[in-house]
Motif scaffolding. Sequence first.
Motif, PDB file in Angstrom:
ATOM      1  N   HIS A  95       0.812  -1.217   0.000  1.00  0.00           N
ATOM      2  CA  HIS A  95       0.000   0.000   0.000  1.00  0.00           C
ATOM      3  C   HIS A  95       0.848   1.271   0.000  1.00  0.00           C
ATOM      4  O   HIS A  95       0.353   2.355   0.308  1.00  0.00           O
ATOM      5  CB  HIS A  95      -0.957  -0.002   1.201  1.00  0.00           C
ATOM      6  CG  HIS A  95      -2.110  -0.950   1.032  1.00  0.00           C
ATOM      7  ND1 HIS A  95      -3.385  -0.666   1.453  1.00  0.00           N
ATOM      8  CD2 HIS A  95      -2.183  -2.198   0.482  1.00  0.00           C
ATOM      9  CE1 HIS A  95      -4.189  -1.683   1.171  1.00  0.00           C
ATOM     10  NE2 HIS A  95      -3.470  -2.629   0.592  1.00  0.00           N
ATOM     11  N   GLY A  96       2.114   1.158  -0.325  1.00  0.00           N
ATOM     12  CA  GLY A  96       2.973   2.331  -0.453  1.00  0.00           C
ATOM     13  C   GLY A  96       3.434   2.861   0.899  1.00  0.00           C
ATOM     14  O   GLY A  96       2.849   2.595   1.939  1.00  0.00           O
ATOM     15  N   GLY A  97       4.530   3.628   0.877  1.00  0.00           N
ATOM     16  CA  GLY A  97       5.010   4.262   2.099  1.00  0.00           C
ATOM     17  C   GLY A  97       5.687   3.291   3.044  1.00  0.00           C
ATOM     18  O   GLY A  97       6.259   2.285   2.626  1.00  0.00           O
ATOM     19  N   GLN A  98       5.607   3.579   4.327  1.00  0.00           N
ATOM     20  CA  GLN A  98       6.317   2.810   5.337  1.00  0.00           C
ATOM     21  C   GLN A  98       5.440   1.708   5.919  1.00  0.00           C
ATOM     22  O   GLN A  98       4.259   1.597   5.614  1.00  0.00           O
ATOM     23  CB  GLN A  98       6.822   3.758   6.421  1.00  0.00           C
ATOM     24  CG  GLN A  98       7.797   4.806   5.876  1.00  0.00           C
ATOM     25  CD  GLN A  98       8.292   5.738   6.954  1.00  0.00           C
ATOM     26  OE1 GLN A  98       7.735   5.819   8.045  1.00  0.00           O
ATOM     27  NE2 GLN A  98       9.359   6.467   6.655  1.00  0.00           N
ATOM     28  N   TRP A  99       6.035   0.900   6.802  1.00  0.00           N
ATOM     29  CA  TRP A  99       5.345  -0.275   7.336  1.00  0.00           C
ATOM     30  C   TRP A  99       4.198   0.072   8.286  1.00  0.00           C
ATOM     31  O   TRP A  99       3.382  -0.780   8.604  1.00  0.00           O
ATOM     32  CB  TRP A  99       6.339  -1.154   8.087  1.00  0.00           C
ATOM     33  CG  TRP A  99       7.334  -1.827   7.199  1.00  0.00           C
ATOM     34  CD1 TRP A  99       7.387  -1.798   5.833  1.00  0.00           C
ATOM     35  CD2 TRP A  99       8.425  -2.647   7.622  1.00  0.00           C
ATOM     36  NE1 TRP A  99       8.435  -2.545   5.375  1.00  0.00           N
ATOM     37  CE2 TRP A  99       9.097  -3.077   6.443  1.00  0.00           C
ATOM     38  CE3 TRP A  99       8.896  -3.068   8.864  1.00  0.00           C
ATOM     39  CZ2 TRP A  99      10.215  -3.906   6.502  1.00  0.00           C
ATOM     40  CZ3 TRP A  99      10.012  -3.883   8.921  1.00  0.00           C
ATOM     41  CH2 TRP A  99      10.664  -4.298   7.749  1.00  0.00           C
ATOM     42  N   VAL A 100       4.153   1.304   8.757  1.00  0.00           N
ATOM     43  CA  VAL A 100       3.205   1.674   9.819  1.00  0.00           C
ATOM     44  C   VAL A 100       1.764   1.344   9.452  1.00  0.00           C
ATOM     45  O   VAL A 100       0.950   1.014  10.321  1.00  0.00           O
ATOM     46  CB  VAL A 100       3.375   3.170  10.181  1.00  0.00           C
ATOM     47  CG1 VAL A 100       2.976   4.068   9.019  1.00  0.00           C
ATOM     48  CG2 VAL A 100       2.592   3.522  11.427  1.00  0.00           C
ATOM     49  N   LYS A 101       1.405   1.382   8.162  1.00  0.00           N
ATOM     50  CA  LYS A 101       0.022   1.091   7.756  1.00  0.00           C
ATOM     51  C   LYS A 101      -0.377  -0.333   8.109  1.00  0.00           C
ATOM     52  O   LYS A 101      -1.534  -0.597   8.433  1.00  0.00           O
ATOM     53  CB  LYS A 101      -0.143   1.290   6.251  1.00  0.00           C
ATOM     54  CG  LYS A 101      -0.012   2.716   5.765  1.00  0.00           C
ATOM     55  CD  LYS A 101      -0.134   2.756   4.247  1.00  0.00           C
ATOM     56  CE  LYS A 101       0.117   4.154   3.711  1.00  0.00           C
ATOM     57  NZ  LYS A 101       0.097   4.161   2.222  1.00  0.00           N
ATOM     58  N   GLY A 102       0.559  -1.247   8.009  1.00  0.00           N
ATOM     59  CA  GLY A 102       0.254  -2.640   8.296  1.00  0.00           C
ATOM     60  C   GLY A 102       0.424  -3.035   9.743  1.00  0.00           C
ATOM     61  O   GLY A 102       0.219  -4.197  10.104  1.00  0.00           O
TER      62      GLY A 102
END
Length: 285
Positions: free
Chosen positions: A169-176
Amino acid sequence: MKLIRFGKVGQEKSGVVTEKGKKLDCSAFGSDWTAEFLGKGDSLQALKKWLDSHADECPEIAEGERLGSPVPYPSKIMCVGLNYSLHARESGMDVPKQPVLFMKATSSLSGPFDPIIIPKNSKATDWEVELAIVIGKKASYVSESEAMDHVFGYVLHNDVSERDFQLNHGGQWVKGKSCDSFAPVGPYLVSRDEITDPHDLRLWLKVNGKIMQDSNTSDLVFNVPQLVSYISQYMSLLPGDIISTGTPAGVGMGLKPPTYLKAGDVVELGIDGLGVSRQRVEDWK
């Protein structure tokens, strides 16, 4: 000492687990296990002294009472990725030369027996047993030799992760990493003096009774003082902050084929000296 918090979500009270395994309500002590408590150098001594004269007056906590996170309001949850060499390899990545850092939103924090909620549109919700450090004294630009003076204690943490959100989902791991319920912590916060060597602890995780992860913190790429010192070069670590030190091999993403959590699954995990937690998996509603 083993510190716990118990009660309904948002209404937790402070308690302790005695050497005999009794859970005592310590709300009459007058303090939750907040940053203010954890940051006072003499807080544990004051609590022990109070218990010496008041333990008999403390109500015993009912066996079925909900336990919340023993760390109530961390200013941040810092996490370390790929910090076990075998886990790095199963992820198809090199063992890092410097710690890989990312954050989990503090809103992901939950109790050790609260359910894991599979988030809306999730395809790949995964498990990760981890040793987590709890800071007890502000750390800024500390050396490795000083780092342990800034550690209050340790907790068991399941760093629940949505791999599709994390990687696609793009960007850094924080979304997951930050969905609600994705940071079950506890059952208790264990003070540093109770853990003789944080680098020699068995940690394990089961899904539906089957062992998926079984390792030892001796396999950490970067150890506790190294991590506290390293992170403090980039930000101040405050009392109550949590540093989750990484997970060993055996996550769902690394299996062939990859295997992820589904509603009805039961995840159980533990670390020597830090207790056992258990989460039932539920779909988002």
